[in-house]
Write an enzyme that holds these catalytic residues in place. Structure first.
Site, PDB file in Angstrom:
ATOM      1  N   ARG A  86      42.784 -95.533  39.340  1.00 19.68           N
ATOM      2  CA  ARG A  86      41.903 -95.061  38.256  1.00 19.68           C
ATOM      3  C   ARG A  86      42.402 -93.732  37.660  1.00 19.68           C
ATOM      4  NH1 ARG A  86      38.243 -99.103  38.378  1.00 19.68           N
ATOM      5  NH2 ARG A  86      37.426 -99.678  40.404  1.00 19.68           N
ATOM      6  N   LYS A  89      36.304-106.718  39.827  1.00 21.40           N
ATOM      7  CA  LYS A  89      36.827-106.505  41.186  1.00 21.40           C
ATOM      8  C   LYS A  89      35.707-106.583  42.232  1.00 21.40           C
ATOM      9  CE  LYS A  89      38.588-102.223  42.556  1.00 21.40           C
ATOM     10  NZ  LYS A  89      38.159-101.920  43.917  1.00 21.40           N
ATOM     11  N   LYS A 146      37.489 -90.930  47.532  1.00 22.83           N
ATOM     12  CA  LYS A 146      37.937 -92.219  46.992  1.00 22.83           C
ATOM     13  C   LYS A 146      39.430 -92.390  47.288  1.00 22.83           C
ATOM     14  CE  LYS A 146      34.055 -93.649  45.238  1.00 22.83           C
ATOM     15  NZ  LYS A 146      33.420 -94.873  45.732  1.00 22.83           N
ATOM     16  N   ASP A 164      32.837 -95.000  39.344  1.00 23.59           N
ATOM     17  CA  ASP A 164      34.216 -95.422  39.050  1.00 23.59           C
ATOM     18  C   ASP A 164      34.664 -95.041  37.632  1.00 23.59           C
ATOM     19  OD1 ASP A 164      34.440 -96.454  41.570  1.00 23.59           O
ATOM     20  OD2 ASP A 164      34.020 -98.514  40.975  1.00 23.59           O
ATOM     21  N   ARG A 179      40.159 -92.686  54.788  1.00 26.77           N
ATOM     22  CA  ARG A 179      38.800 -92.790  54.240  1.00 26.77           C
ATOM     23  C   ARG A 179      37.740 -93.023  55.328  1.00 26.77           C
ATOM     24  NH1 ARG A 179      38.949 -96.317  48.990  1.00 26.77           N
ATOM     25  NH2 ARG A 179      36.900 -95.383  48.783  1.00 26.77           N
ATOM     26  N   SER A 208      25.860 -96.072  48.399  1.00 24.76           N
ATOM     27  CA  SER A 208      27.111 -96.833  48.505  1.00 24.76           C
ATOM     28  C   SER A 208      26.829 -98.329  48.509  1.00 24.76           C
ATOM     29  CB  SER A 208      27.867 -96.457  49.781  1.00 24.76           C
ATOM     30  OG  SER A 208      28.882 -97.418  50.009  1.00 24.76           O
ATOM     31  N   ARG A 234      39.330 -87.502  43.754  1.00 26.57           N
ATOM     32  CA  ARG A 234      39.377 -87.696  42.299  1.00 26.57           C
ATOM     33  C   ARG A 234      38.972 -86.453  41.518  1.00 26.57           C
ATOM     34  NH1 ARG A 234      37.633 -94.127  42.080  1.00 26.57           N
ATOM     35  NH2 ARG A 234      39.767 -94.839  42.413  1.00 26.57           N
ATOM     36  N   GLY A 249      39.142-100.103  50.153  1.00 22.93           N
ATOM     37  CA  GLY A 249      37.956 -99.709  50.915  1.00 22.93           C
ATOM     38  C   GLY A 249      36.896-100.792  50.883  1.00 22.93           C
ATOM     39  N   ARG A 270      33.435-109.996  46.714  1.00 22.35           N
ATOM     40  CA  ARG A 270      32.262-110.593  47.373  1.00 22.35           C
ATOM     41  C   ARG A 270      32.319-112.113  47.329  1.00 22.35           C
ATOM     42  NH1 ARG A 270      30.957-105.525  45.582  1.00 22.35           N
ATOM     43  NH2 ARG A 270      29.411-104.348  46.767  1.00 22.35           N
TER      44      ARG A 270
END
Ligand code: S3P
Length: 436
Positions: A395, A25, A349, A322, A127, A170, A353, A99, A30
């Site tokens: 997730r 992903k 997230k 993740d 977010r 990040s 989470r 995001g 990108r």
């Protein structure tokens, strides 16, 4: 295991078979963005099947980039690059749940001589975006937001280079500022406190961009000069290791498991999970290691076995951000349990989470200690099948499908269809691999 608003998961005996994952992903996002601002065509094989990466393609189309999905066999996207100048969008850029789309694309639209508006779904609208607004504003973009949250209204133009130390670990922010750096008049320098995934750097190079990178302590620094032109690429995107994580952790739960995953992304900034699983006692081997456009890819074999515990903190928590939900979901079945610290990013997230994991584990009867920046889960616990919630977070849905395999009795997961955000075929594939 029919994918529905309520999805049923039954206990399994082990995980066996071979599975190839759709494209990663992070790389798919990108590549779609960079192919759009490259000159000439790009052909991306094994593009992510997740809804998030479709959101990126939708935004690129709204920005005047033409692309086509070739459906024969593999998931192939052919993109006609426009060069650095995109077209004024006639509509809002809908980033959906993603995001990554909003944060990284904001770096590219900040370099455009028009105004665009980026919005997202309910979860994305909560977010924080000030982490990209701050550096982009410093570079000269004008950005309006809802107190640092989406929607973002960005008026771009020629940008000034920036010397920026990112305050949080990040990779999305790093890629955002790097992409904006392409539109700056001079050299930008971007530092990060801890090394995060480096697809922005590796993938820019694949499109012909020159940049300098160096490690600095636990972090890194990248320099990029503006005005560089990108050329299109033909490539195959390696399988998503963060999706593979669910099957690896599922296999880890049962001594009789044997799983093969060919063509899997092995980028060292993403493969920390493999080290952790090995430290926890799993047998794991990598063959056919290869490099495609700077990204490592390999074939992975894993056998289930006894699982010791682990403590994740500092750089590990950033590298595994993740994968922590699924590691936490299997923690009760380990010998010593799992403790996670320095992971407060998990709270912002797609869902909170830490809270989602704690609530679902407790619903299964587990003992869990919640902390502001992590959690502590003792090992050697027995869990009961229960009614769980995905909290509309892909997730979380997948992590608890894995925990449910070792529970006593059946588990229902509400909103499990959110798995499609990153991996639409997850439940079918799990059903195929799980022996009951
Ligand atoms: C990503 C970076 C991480 C990760 C996300 C994908 C990326 O987010 O959680 O799933 O592709 O750069 P942060 O940059 O917010 O840590």
């Amino acid at each position: 295991m029919k994918v529905d608003t309520q999805t049923l998961v039954r206990p399994a005996r082990n995980i066996r078979g071979s599975v190839e994952l759709p494209g990663d992903k992070s790389i798919s996002h990108r590549y779609a963005m960079l192919a759009g601002i490259a000159e000439g065509p790009s052909r991306l094989e094994n593009y992510s099947t997740g809804a998030d990466c479709a959101s990126t393609l939708g935004c690129m189309r709204a920005l005047g980039v033409t692309w086509e999905r070739k459906t024969e066999g593999q998931n192939v996207i052919e993109i006609q690059g426009r060069g650095l100048a995109l077209a004024t969008p006639a509509m809002q850029l809908d980033c959906g749940n993603s995001g990554s789309t909003m944060r990284m694309l904001s770096g590219i639209v900040s370099g455009q001589h028009f105004t665009s508006e980026m919005m997202g779904d309910e979860s994305l609208s909560r977010r924080p975006m000030e982490r990209v607004i701050k550096p982009l504003t410093q570079m000269g973009a004008q950005i309006e937001s809802d107190q640092g949250k989406p929607p973002l209204r960005i008026t771009g133009g020629s940008l000034k280079p920036i010397d920026y130390q990112i305050p949080v670990a990040s990779a999305q922010v790093k890629s955002c500022v790097l992409f904006a750096g392409l539109f700056a008049d001079g050299e930008s320098r971007i530092g990060e406190p801890l090394r995060t995934r480096d697809h922005g750097e590796v993938d820019l190079r694949a499109f012909g961009v020159k940049l300098d990178r160096k490690s600095l302590g636990a972090g890194s620094e990248v320099r990029i000069r503006g005005g560089q032109r990108l050329h299109g690429v033909e490539t195959r995107i390696p399988g998503d290791i963060s999706s593979a994580a669910f099957f690896l952790c599922a296999a880890a739960l049962f001594p009789g498991s044997q799983l093969t995953i060919p063509n899997l992304l092995m980028n060292p900034t993403r493969a920390r999970l493999l080290d952790i699983l090995m430290q926890m006692g799993l047998h794991l081997s990598v063959t056919q290691l290869d490099e495609i456009n700077g990204e490592l890819v390999g074939s992975l074999q894993i056998e289930g076995g006894g699982l010791k515990g682990a403590t994740l903190a500092g750089a590990d928590s950033a590298a595994l951000i993740d994968e922590i939900p699924v590691l936490a979901a299997i923690a009760p079945f380990t010998e010593q349990g799992i403790a996670v610290r320095d992971a407060k990013e998990l709270r912002i997230k797609e869902s909170d989470r830490i809270k989602s994991v704690v609530t679902n584990l407790r619903a299964m009867g587990a003992e869990v200690e919640e902390r502001e920046d992590g959690l502590k889960i003792p090992g050697r616990q027995t869990l009961q099948g229960a009614e769980l919630d995905s909290y509309s977070d892909h997730r979380i849905a997948m992590a608890f499908a894995v925990a449910a395999l070792r529970a006593e009795g059946e588990t229902q997961i509400a909103g499990a269809e959110s798995a499609a955000i990153s991996y639409p075929a997850f439940f079918e594939t799990l059903e195929m691999l799980a022996a009951t």
